[in-house]
Structures are given as structure tokens and as C-alpha cells.
Scaffold this motif. Structure first.
Motif, short mmCIF file in Angstrom:
data_model
loop_
_atom_site.label_atom_id
_atom_site.label_comp_id
_atom_site.label_asym_id
_atom_site.label_seq_id
_atom_site.Cartn_x
_atom_site.Cartn_y
_atom_site.Cartn_z
N LYS A 1 47.24 -10.94 -13.88
CA LYS A 1 46.77 -10.68 -13.20
C LYS A 1 45.65 -9.55 -13.90
CE LYS A 1 52.03 -10.30 -11.80
NZ LYS A 1 53.02 -9.48 -12.00
N ILE A 2 45.30 -9.85 -14.67
CA ILE A 2 44.30 -8.47 -15.19
C ILE A 2 43.10 -9.93 -15.05
CG2 ILE A 2 43.49 -7.20 -16.86
CD1 ILE A 2 46.17 -6.76 -17.88
N SER A 3 41.46 -8.67 -14.15
CA SER A 3 40.35 -9.17 -14.01
C SER A 3 39.51 -9.40 -15.46
CB SER A 3 39.51 -8.86 -13.06
OG SER A 3 40.36 -9.55 -12.01
N PRO A 4 38.89 -9.64 -16.24
CA PRO A 4 37.48 -9.80 -17.14
C PRO A 4 37.74 -8.31 -16.68
CG PRO A 4 37.59 -12.06 -16.76
CD PRO A 4 38.51 -10.97 -15.89
N PHE A 5 36.72 -7.36 -17.94
CA PHE A 5 36.50 -6.33 -17.99
C PHE A 5 35.17 -5.93 -19.44
CE2 PHE A 5 40.10 -5.96 -20.87
CZ PHE A 5 40.42 -4.90 -21.12
N GLU A 6 34.96 -4.67 -19.03
CA GLU A 6 33.71 -4.70 -20.29
C GLU A 6 33.92 -3.42 -20.95
OE1 GLU A 6 29.47 -5.96 -18.45
OE2 GLU A 6 30.11 -3.86 -18.32
N ILE A 7 34.03 -2.74 -22.37
CA ILE A 7 34.59 -2.19 -22.89
C ILE A 7 32.93 -1.72 -23.66
CG2 ILE A 7 37.20 -2.52 -23.67
CD1 ILE A 7 35.53 -3.49 -26.61
N ARG A 8 33.05 -0.48 -23.73
CA ARG A 8 31.52 0.00 -24.67
C ARG A 8 31.28 1.15 -24.83
NH1 ARG A 8 30.07 2.11 -19.75
NH2 ARG A 8 30.93 4.34 -20.28
N SER A 9 31.08 1.20 -26.42
CA SER A 9 31.54 2.11 -27.20
C SER A 9 29.91 3.35 -27.04
CB SER A 9 30.36 1.09 -28.80
OG SER A 9 29.29 0.78 -29.11
N SER A 10 30.60 4.91 -27.92
CA SER A 10 29.69 5.87 -27.35
C SER A 10 29.77 6.21 -29.20
CB SER A 10 30.40 6.87 -26.80
OG SER A 10 31.80 7.09 -27.40
N GLY A 11 29.64 5.74 -30.41
CA GLY A 11 29.33 6.67 -31.31
C GLY A 11 30.58 6.12 -32.27
N PHE A 12 30.43 7.56 -33.28
CA PHE A 12 31.68 7.19 -34.39
C PHE A 12 32.63 8.14 -34.43
CE2 PHE A 12 28.22 4.74 -35.79
CZ PHE A 12 28.52 3.21 -35.55
N GLY A 13 34.38 8.05 -34.79
CA GLY A 13 34.79 8.59 -35.11
C GLY A 13 35.66 8.91 -36.70
N TYR A 14 36.08 9.64 -36.66
CA TYR A 14 37.20 10.06 -38.03
C TYR A 14 38.44 10.06 -37.71
CZ TYR A 14 37.91 11.66 -42.27
OH TYR A 14 38.51 11.69 -44.41
N ILE A 15 39.50 9.40 -38.03
CA ILE A 15 40.81 10.30 -38.05
C ILE A 15 40.78 10.46 -40.10
CG2 ILE A 15 42.86 9.63 -38.44
CD1 ILE A 15 42.02 7.27 -36.16
N ARG B 1 47.25 -16.48 -27.58
CA ARG B 1 46.10 -15.17 -26.72
C ARG B 1 46.05 -16.09 -25.98
NH1 ARG B 1 42.23 -18.72 -29.95
NH2 ARG B 1 42.10 -16.98 -31.82
N VAL B 2 45.63 -15.27 -25.04
CA VAL B 2 45.37 -15.60 -23.69
C VAL B 2 44.37 -15.15 -22.29
CG1 VAL B 2 47.12 -13.48 -22.76
CG2 VAL B 2 47.19 -15.24 -20.97
N MET B 3 43.74 -15.69 -22.01
CA MET B 3 42.66 -15.83 -21.21
C MET B 3 43.33 -14.57 -19.93
SD MET B 3 40.27 -17.01 -22.69
CE MET B 3 38.31 -17.00 -21.52
N LEU B 4 42.26 -13.26 -19.38
CA LEU B 4 42.26 -12.19 -18.64
C LEU B 4 42.36 -13.68 -16.92
CD1 LEU B 4 40.45 -9.46 -19.85
CD2 LEU B 4 43.34 -10.26 -19.78
N GLY B 5 43.62 -13.38 -16.13
CA GLY B 5 43.37 -13.59 -15.21
C GLY B 5 44.04 -15.22 -15.09
N ALA B 6 44.19 -16.04 -16.26
CA ALA B 6 44.60 -17.47 -16.16
C ALA B 6 45.56 -17.68 -16.04
CB ALA B 6 44.14 -17.57 -18.04
N LYS B 7 45.96 -18.23 -14.79
CA LYS B 7 46.81 -18.03 -14.08
C LYS B 7 47.82 -19.87 -14.79
CE LYS B 7 45.57 -15.64 -10.86
NZ LYS B 7 45.59 -14.52 -11.44
N GLU B 8 49.75 -19.20 -14.62
CA GLU B 8 49.83 -20.01 -15.31
C GLU B 8 50.59 -21.32 -14.54
OE1 GLU B 8 53.36 -17.85 -17.47
OE2 GLU B 8 51.95 -17.40 -19.52
#
Length: 188
Positions: A68-82, A181-188
């Protein structure tokens, strides 16, 4: 015994290649060991299960939800530290409205179906890609802070298109890690 599995995405294109080069550099410079580097990935959510029957149910329901989910974009914004005890260097992933909505939809759908999830609210969860600190030689807090200080001001702002999610066991070995593994928006 209760186990945990992870719903992840592997970023594609320039974001993946930048992460891999940085990871390789960190592991070499700090001699973090092991022959196989952990796969670059972004964890979307995590699920608890008690047995193989419950694991199979999670997998089947996730396939329906992800369809039910459409493909989307992700974006990085620098580094972090845990900090200690993890001492992790991470690449921060921007919690865009779209990413937050994807997380919220999957999390709520699976929770409503009665599955036990790692319980972060959409406001609490911090999306990141771990580059060093979980696997390999345990490095000291001094080493990890030194590495973070070297890179913290560098703003890696790459994007990646997400069109599939993977369900993983917490394993380094790719033969043992992948559940499905499953493709986003892939109808079964």
C-alpha cells in the motif's frame, strides 16, 4: 525465547556509494576488523517474535502493508554520534514528512494486527545509517569521538530513492540475514 527482526532499506545510488566509501575509510583507519563490512542500510522498524510461525505471520502481513506504500525518497544531512556504550558514527537521515508517514503507517498497521514492535513514536525515532560502532573490533570512546570530530562538520546531503524494503535477521552473513524482500506498491 523472544527474537527481533528488522525492516530495512538499502539506499541506492550516490547515497549508498558515499556511505560505503566513508565506512571503508573508517574501518581501515581505525582497524575495526572483520572481513565483511556490515551492509549499509536504514532501519525503518523492528518486530519481536517468539517462533517461526509468528515470524511467518509478520512477513506475510508486512507484504500486504508494504504493497500500500508508494516509493519515496530519503535524504541525508550530515553525521551523528551515538555515545557510549555504542560509540557509533552514523549518517543522519532527514525525518521528512514522507518518511515519517511511511514509518507511522507501517508501525500502526502492524501494531493493530497484534504484532509486538520496538516502541518509538514518530516523534521519537531518529533515522540514521550506522557506519561504524556496532560490528567489528570494539573501539574506545576516545577513538570514536576522534573519528566523529573529523567528520561532523561535513554535510553529506545525498538522496536515495526507496522502492523496496527487506526484512532481516540481525546477521552479518547475507545468506542468513535476508528473510524477504518486497517492492513498494507491489500488489500481490
Amino acid at each position: 525465547m523472544e527474537n527481533m527482526i528488522f525492516l530495512v532499506t538499502i539506499p541506492k545510488g550516490p547515497l549508498y556509494h558515499c556511505c560505503r566509501k566513508i565506512q571503508e575509510s573508517l574501518w581501515k583507519e581505525y582497524n575495526l576488523g572483520i572481513d565483511r563490512l556490515p551492509e549499509i542500510h536504514l532501519t525503518i522498524d523492528a518486530f519481536y517474535y517468539e517462533d517461526l510461525n509468528e515470524l511467518e505471520k509478520i512477513k506475510n502481513e508486512l507484504h500486504k502493508v508494504i504493497a500500500k506504500i508508494s516509493p519515496f525518497e530519503i535524504r541525508s544531512s550530515g553525521f551523528g554520534y551515538i555515545p557510549h556504550p555504542h560509540n557509533c558514527i552514523t549518517l543522519h537521515i532527514v525525518k521528512t514528512k514522507e518518511l515519517k508517514n511511511v514509518y507511522t503507517f507501517i508501525h500502526n498497521e502492524m501494531k493493530e494486527k497484534g504484532f509486538r514492535l520496538r516502541d518509538f513514536s514518530p516523534e521519537e525515532i531518529v533515522f540514521h545509517i550506522t557506519l561504524a560502532g556496532i560490528h567489528g573490533r570494539a573501539w574506545s570512546e576516545e577513538e570514536s569521538l576522534e573519528a566523529f570530530r573529523k567528520m561532523r562538520d561535513f554535510k553529506l546531503t545525498e538522496m536515495a530513492f526507496v522502492d523496496e524494503l527487506e526484512l532481516w535477521h540481525p546477521e552479518l552473513d547475507p545468506e542468513k540475514k535476508l528473510i524477504s524482500r518486497v517492492m513498494l506498491g507491489a500488489k500481490e
